[in-house]
Structures are given as C-alpha cells and as structure tokens.
Design a protein around this motif. Structure first.
Motif, PDB file in Angstrom:
ATOM      1  N   ALA A  24       0.820  -1.202   0.000  1.00  0.00           N
ATOM      2  CA  ALA A  24       0.000   0.000   0.000  1.00  0.00           C
ATOM      3  C   ALA A  24       0.861   1.263   0.000  1.00  0.00           C
ATOM      4  O   ALA A  24       1.958   1.286   0.547  1.00  0.00           O
ATOM      5  CB  ALA A  24      -0.916   0.008   1.216  1.00  0.00           C
ATOM      6  N   GLU A  25       0.332   2.285  -0.634  1.00  0.00           N
ATOM      7  CA  GLU A  25       1.021   3.572  -0.626  1.00  0.00           C
ATOM      8  C   GLU A  25       0.989   4.171   0.776  1.00  0.00           C
ATOM      9  O   GLU A  25       1.960   4.744   1.245  1.00  0.00           O
ATOM     10  CB  GLU A  25       0.336   4.517  -1.625  1.00  0.00           C
ATOM     11  N   ASN A  26      -0.155   4.045   1.439  1.00  0.00           N
ATOM     12  CA  ASN A  26      -0.310   4.488   2.821  1.00  0.00           C
ATOM     13  C   ASN A  26      -0.632   3.240   3.660  1.00  0.00           C
ATOM     14  O   ASN A  26      -1.764   2.775   3.676  1.00  0.00           O
ATOM     15  CB  ASN A  26      -1.440   5.512   2.929  1.00  0.00           C
TER      16      ASN A  26
END
Length: 66
Positions: A24-26
C-alpha cells in the motif's frame, strides 16, 4: 468451538491486512484494521470470561444459602 472460529477469522483478517499493508502507498489503514481486529477479539474474550465468572459466583451464593 465458537472461540476457535473467531480466532481463525481474526488471524486471517489480520494476515491479509498486513500483506495488504506491504504494497500500500499508505500502510496505516491496513495496519489499523489488523490491530483493530485483534483488539475486538481480545475484548470479546474478556467479556465472555466475565460472564462465566459472574455465573460461577451466582452458583456459589445459591449453594451457600442452602
């Protein structure tokens, strides 16, 4: 038996949330899901244990009166 099913469900949900956090990016939301599901599981076990203790105490009180 029900607690085993809840435990396995907790393990699978948290496992897939952690795997999802890797790509995930975040990564915070999947981590929050993983830790949140464990908190919910532990709280549900504690409430079940409290009910069992209350029932045992009630039985002891009844037997003491007899």
């Amino acid at each position: 038996m029900w607690s085993v099913i809840k435990f396995l469900g907790t393990v699978f949900i948290s496992f897939f949330a952690m795997i999802g956090a890797l790509g995930a990016e975040n990564p915070f939301p999947p981590f929050a899901v993983a830790w949140g599901i464990w908190i919910i599981y532990i709280v549900s076990l504690r409430s079940k244990r409290k009910k069992e203790l209350d029932k045992e105490q009630l039985i002891r009180e009844i037997l003491d009166k007899l």
